[in-house]
Design a protein around this motif. Structure first.
Motif, PDB file in Angstrom:
ATOM      1  N   LYS A 128      -4.931   3.156   9.594  1.00 51.03           N
ATOM      2  CA  LYS A 128      -3.831   2.196   9.598  1.00 51.03           C
ATOM      3  C   LYS A 128      -3.879   1.270   8.389  1.00 51.03           C
ATOM      4  O   LYS A 128      -4.922   0.713   8.048  1.00 51.03           O
ATOM      5  CB  LYS A 128      -3.865   1.362  10.879  1.00 51.03           C
ATOM      6  CG  LYS A 128      -2.627   0.485  11.074  1.00 51.03           C
ATOM      7  CD  LYS A 128      -2.590  -0.131  12.459  1.00 51.03           C
ATOM      8  CE  LYS A 128      -1.324  -0.942  12.688  1.00 51.03           C
ATOM      9  NZ  LYS A 128      -1.260  -1.495  14.049  1.00 51.03           N
ATOM     10  N   GLU A 129      -2.717   1.119   7.758  1.00 47.56           N
ATOM     11  CA  GLU A 129      -2.579   0.192   6.637  1.00 47.56           C
ATOM     12  C   GLU A 129      -1.669  -0.962   7.057  1.00 47.56           C
ATOM     13  O   GLU A 129      -0.677  -0.757   7.760  1.00 47.56           O
ATOM     14  CB  GLU A 129      -1.995   0.909   5.419  1.00 47.56           C
ATOM     15  CG  GLU A 129      -2.895   2.012   4.881  1.00 47.56           C
ATOM     16  CD  GLU A 129      -2.278   2.738   3.695  1.00 47.56           C
ATOM     17  OE1 GLU A 129      -1.075   2.474   3.384  1.00 47.56           O
ATOM     18  OE2 GLU A 129      -2.965   3.568   3.086  1.00 47.56           O
ATOM     19  N   TYR A 130      -2.045  -2.159   6.637  1.00 44.53           N
ATOM     20  CA  TYR A 130      -1.285  -3.365   6.982  1.00 44.53           C
ATOM     21  C   TYR A 130      -0.636  -3.932   5.719  1.00 44.53           C
ATOM     22  O   TYR A 130      -1.209  -3.861   4.631  1.00 44.53           O
ATOM     23  CB  TYR A 130      -2.205  -4.424   7.585  1.00 44.53           C
ATOM     24  CG  TYR A 130      -2.898  -4.002   8.863  1.00 44.53           C
ATOM     25  CD1 TYR A 130      -2.339  -4.284  10.110  1.00 44.53           C
ATOM     26  CD2 TYR A 130      -4.119  -3.332   8.828  1.00 44.53           C
ATOM     27  CE1 TYR A 130      -2.983  -3.907  11.283  1.00 44.53           C
ATOM     28  CE2 TYR A 130      -4.760  -2.950   9.991  1.00 44.53           C
ATOM     29  CZ  TYR A 130      -4.192  -3.232  11.217  1.00 44.53           C
ATOM     30  OH  TYR A 130      -4.829  -2.863  12.373  1.00 44.53           O
ATOM     31  N   GLU A 131       0.550  -4.481   5.910  1.00 40.88           N
ATOM     32  CA  GLU A 131       1.244  -5.141   4.801  1.00 40.88           C
ATOM     33  C   GLU A 131       1.476  -6.606   5.150  1.00 40.88           C
ATOM     34  O   GLU A 131       1.889  -6.934   6.264  1.00 40.88           O
ATOM     35  CB  GLU A 131       2.592  -4.467   4.510  1.00 40.88           C
ATOM     36  CG  GLU A 131       2.451  -3.128   3.808  1.00 40.88           C
ATOM     37  CD  GLU A 131       3.800  -2.592   3.342  1.00 40.88           C
ATOM     38  OE1 GLU A 131       3.862  -1.976   2.277  1.00 40.88           O
ATOM     39  OE2 GLU A 131       4.789  -2.810   4.071  1.00 40.88           O
ATOM     40  N   LYS A 149      -1.263  -5.028   0.532  1.00 36.86           N
ATOM     41  CA  LYS A 149      -1.452  -3.910   1.456  1.00 36.86           C
ATOM     42  C   LYS A 149      -2.965  -3.717   1.588  1.00 36.86           C
ATOM     43  O   LYS A 149      -3.672  -3.626   0.591  1.00 36.86           O
ATOM     44  CB  LYS A 149      -0.804  -2.635   0.935  1.00 36.86           C
ATOM     45  CG  LYS A 149      -1.009  -1.426   1.859  1.00 36.86           C
ATOM     46  CD  LYS A 149      -0.488  -0.144   1.243  1.00 36.86           C
ATOM     47  CE  LYS A 149       1.022  -0.116   1.207  1.00 36.86           C
ATOM     48  NZ  LYS A 149       1.517   1.214   0.738  1.00 36.86           N
ATOM     49  N   LYS A 151      -6.436  -2.396   4.447  1.00 36.88           N
ATOM     50  CA  LYS A 151      -6.895  -1.752   5.670  1.00 36.88           C
ATOM     51  C   LYS A 151      -8.235  -2.356   6.046  1.00 36.88           C
ATOM     52  O   LYS A 151      -8.909  -2.967   5.213  1.00 36.88           O
ATOM     53  CB  LYS A 151      -6.999  -0.239   5.496  1.00 36.88           C
ATOM     54  CG  LYS A 151      -8.030   0.204   4.486  1.00 36.88           C
ATOM     55  CD  LYS A 151      -7.911   1.683   4.166  1.00 36.88           C
ATOM     56  CE  LYS A 151      -8.036   2.552   5.393  1.00 36.88           C
ATOM     57  NZ  LYS A 151      -8.009   4.003   5.073  1.00 36.88           N
ATOM     58  N   THR A 161      -8.711  -6.555  15.034  1.00 37.24           N
ATOM     59  CA  THR A 161      -7.255  -6.421  14.916  1.00 37.24           C
ATOM     60  C   THR A 161      -6.760  -7.590  14.072  1.00 37.24           C
ATOM     61  O   THR A 161      -6.849  -8.747  14.491  1.00 37.24           O
ATOM     62  CB  THR A 161      -6.567  -6.464  16.295  1.00 37.24           C
ATOM     63  OG1 THR A 161      -7.071  -5.397  17.110  1.00 37.24           O
ATOM     64  CG2 THR A 161      -5.058  -6.325  16.140  1.00 37.24           C
ATOM     65  N   LEU A 164      -1.997 -11.266  11.310  1.00 38.60           N
ATOM     66  CA  LEU A 164      -1.262 -11.451  10.062  1.00 38.60           C
ATOM     67  C   LEU A 164      -0.696 -12.855   9.909  1.00 38.60           C
ATOM     68  O   LEU A 164      -0.641 -13.394   8.799  1.00 38.60           O
ATOM     69  CB  LEU A 164      -0.143 -10.410   9.947  1.00 38.60           C
ATOM     70  CG  LEU A 164      -0.595  -8.943   9.893  1.00 38.60           C
ATOM     71  CD1 LEU A 164       0.601  -8.027   9.679  1.00 38.60           C
ATOM     72  CD2 LEU A 164      -1.625  -8.719   8.801  1.00 38.60           C
TER      73      LEU A 164
END
Length: 222
Positions: A128-131, A149, A151, A161, A164
């Motif tokens: 999973k990649e987060y932005e 971006k 991970k 987790t 953000l």
């Protein structure tokens, strides 16, 4: 004096007997492993002696682990098994992770498996990649745009987790501080300074064991 010498001699003989018994057990374990074409170190053979009887299924799994990755230590497999782990299931999970081409250490897999983590969900988290985007930060007549971006490192992705919203607040505070105290004569240099000194790899590691994939900072006049 004679009694003391007798006691010392008895203790020495007892210690020698224990040592020989231990070496014998290690030799037997090494021979059993060797008979299955399983090459083990002295420390790994010693770990195998923790079993009263080495089951064939367990040795088969160890052979397959070593075929997949020779760097895997038999000691870690033994510790997993003695903690009531299922060695054959662990082998299946290791193959799943290899097929998914994710970056994770075997020791981390052992911990995930003993914690009862769902492997499909774990693999999803590993990939999973987060932005994170902050479109506009205003300070001292300047505007900053931020994008990242990232991970979470494989050894931590099953436990962490990312929050953000909290991350945005932390990053915005750092950029505000940089705009207040940094060199305003060169916006590009200031943006690079923010990435290298404020929001660098060390920052992301401490924040969430994060690994940067892409990070952008742009500064313009307000």
């Amino acid at each position: 004096m004679d009694i003391l010498l007798l006691v010392l001699a008895a203790a020495a003989l007892f210690g020698l007997a224990l040592l020989l018994a231990n070496l014998w057990s290690i030799g037997v374990a090494w021979k059993r492993a060797k008979g299955r074409d399983l090459s083990v170190s002295f420390g790994e053979a010693r770990a195998l002696t923790k079993f009263f009887d080495l089951e064939e299924d367990f040795l088969d799994a160890c052979v397959e682990f070593k075929k997949n990755d020779p760097k895997i230590s038999i000691k870690d497999i033994v510790h997993h098994n003695m903690a009531d782990g299922d060695t054959k299931a662990l082998l299946t999970h290791w193959r799943q992770l290899q097929d998914a081409e994710v970056n994770i250490t075997f020791k981390s897999l052992v911990l995930y498996d003993l914690a009862g983590k769902d492997m499909n969900q774990l693999i999803a988290n590993l990939n999973k990649e987060y932005e994170l985007i902050i479109p506009e930060i205003e300070e001292s007549g300047l505007k900053a745009y931020y994008y990242c971006k990232f991970k979470v490192a494989g050894d931590s992705s099953g436990w962490i987790t990312p929050d953000l919203n909290t991350f945005k607040n932390t990053i915005e505070e750092k950029i505000n501080l940089a705009l207040l105290t940094g060199d305003l004569s060169d916006f590009e240099a200031l943006a690079n300074f923010i990435k290298e000194e404020y929001l660098n790899e060390k920052f992301w590691k401490s924040l969430c064991h994060g690994q940067i994939i892409d990070q952008q900072v742009r500064i313009t006049k307000g």
